[in-house]
Design a protein around this motif. Structure first.
Motif, PDB file in Angstrom:
ATOM      1  N   ASP A 117       0.751  -1.003  -0.046  1.00  0.00           N
ATOM      2  CA  ASP A 117       0.153  -0.157   0.063  1.00  0.00           C
ATOM      3  C   ASP A 117       0.838   1.312   0.053  1.00  0.00           C
ATOM      4  OD1 ASP A 117      -2.612   1.445   0.153  1.00  0.00           O
ATOM      5  OD2 ASP A 117      -2.115   1.974   2.041  1.00  0.00           O
ATOM      6  N   GLN A 157      -9.635   5.630  -1.974  1.00  0.00           N
ATOM      7  CA  GLN A 157      -9.688   4.305  -1.570  1.00  0.00           C
ATOM      8  C   GLN A 157      -9.989   3.140  -2.787  1.00  0.00           C
ATOM      9  OE1 GLN A 157      -9.562   2.373   1.364  1.00  0.00           O
ATOM     10  NE2 GLN A 157      -9.151   0.730   0.017  1.00  0.00           N
ATOM     11  N   ASP A 161      -7.452   0.318  -3.832  1.00  0.00           N
ATOM     12  CA  ASP A 161      -7.565  -1.157  -4.396  1.00  0.00           C
ATOM     13  C   ASP A 161      -6.928  -1.447  -5.818  1.00  0.00           C
ATOM     14  OD1 ASP A 161      -9.572  -1.580  -2.137  1.00  0.00           O
ATOM     15  OD2 ASP A 161     -11.090  -0.871  -3.176  1.00  0.00           O
ATOM     16  N   ARG A 171      -9.903  -7.127  -5.528  1.00  0.00           N
ATOM     17  CA  ARG A 171      -9.854  -5.755  -5.197  1.00  0.00           C
ATOM     18  C   ARG A 171      -9.410  -5.066  -6.765  1.00  0.00           C
ATOM     19  NH1 ARG A 171      -5.731  -3.974  -0.308  1.00  0.00           N
ATOM     20  NH2 ARG A 171      -6.794  -2.173  -1.084  1.00  0.00           N
ATOM     21  N   ALA A 174     -12.118  -2.327  -7.432  1.00  0.00           N
ATOM     22  CA  ALA A 174     -12.106  -0.825  -8.127  1.00  0.00           C
ATOM     23  C   ALA A 174     -12.282  -0.464  -9.237  1.00  0.00           C
ATOM     24  CB  ALA A 174     -10.396  -0.878  -8.189  1.00  0.00           C
TER      25      ALA A 174
END
Length: 270
Positions: free
Chosen positions: A139, A159, A163, A206, A210
């Protein structure tokens, strides 16, 4: 021929040989991202070349010397430069730092400083302690970079960007595993096929999340996400053939890969 770029700061536009130097750095050291930036709109390239050149210089800083103290000093140099930007102090003259300082604000500088700090893991041969530490590394090194890039370019949901960035960072990490193993590092908590497949599945989920929220990312900001155009291909290969992560993922054929990039650039559907 040189890629002539300009830098925008507020209402001031000025030609910058530094940005051309950044473009040259990315072209030599990160050709995948170079292609993605060249597929992006011209105005986005100004931002992306500076940020990706910064990322490249920081990523290779721990590897240019076998002396851990020297590697720490190299990363600390970048931390100090970002501290100058965050504090709005006079910034040191440097072909990457100078255009970067013209693009980012204090908040972005703090995020990029955390990115530099996360790269300290690359200096040593200690394994990640747990899943959370590994996810934090991805991250910081991938998510922070794209959050800053998309934030400069336009409207974006951090966020959703994170992702996407986690998926991209994981696919890039999978590709680096053979080299990291050769350097006697411990890139994954477990090297078994089941663990690799689980990680790849997490990345694909993820990525799908997204993409389901694509509307929260403006078309201008989406240009920063073109650099992950190969993400799905590599994650699917890792899921279906986890043993290849240790020996080297093959990736899509070059002409298929470039066609994917052009399609994403034309449609904005990263």
């Amino acid at each position: 021929p040189p890629i002539v770029l300009s830098c925008v700061r507020g209402s001031t536009v000025f030609a910058s040989s530094d940005l051309n130097a950044c473009a040259a750095l990315v072209e030599r050291g990160d050709p995948t991202r170079f292609l993605a930036v060249m597929a992006a709109p011209v105005q986005a390239r100004q931002v992306l070349f500076a940020l990706f050149a910064f990322n490249l210089e920081v990523a290779r800083a721990p590897w240019v010397t076998q002396q851990q103290m020297l590697a720490e000093m190299r990363l600390q140099w970048w931390c100090d430069a970002l501290d100058e930007i965050a504090a709005q102090k006079p910034v040191r003259r440097h072909e990457v730092v100078t255009p970067l300082a013209a693009l980012i604000d204090s908040q972005a500088a703090v995020l990029l400083r955390d990115l530099v700090t996360a790269r300290r893991w690359d200096i040593y041969d200690e394994p990640f302690k747990n899943d959370a530490e590994f996810a934090h590394y991805i991250d910081c090194t991938s998510g922070h970079l794209l959050v800053v890039a998309t934030g400069i370019l336009g409207r974006s949901d951090p966020q959703v960007v994170r992702d996407f960035a986690f998926s991209m960072g994981l696919s890039n990490w999978f590709r680096a595993v053979p080299q990291l193993l050769a350097q006697k590092r411990h890139p994954l908590l477990e090297l078994g096929s089941g663990s690799v497949r689980d990680l790849a599945e997490q990345g694909l989920k993820r990525l799908a999340m997204a993409r389901s929220n694509r509307s929260s990312i403006s078309s201008k900001s989406g240009a920063a996400l073109l650099c992950g155009w190969q993400t799905e291909s590599y994650l699917k290969e890792a899921f279906h053939h986890p043993e290849r992560v240790l020996s080297g993922l093959q990736g899509p054929r070059p002409f298929v890969s470039k066609a994917q990039l052009l399609l994403q650039a034309a449609t904005g559907r990263w």
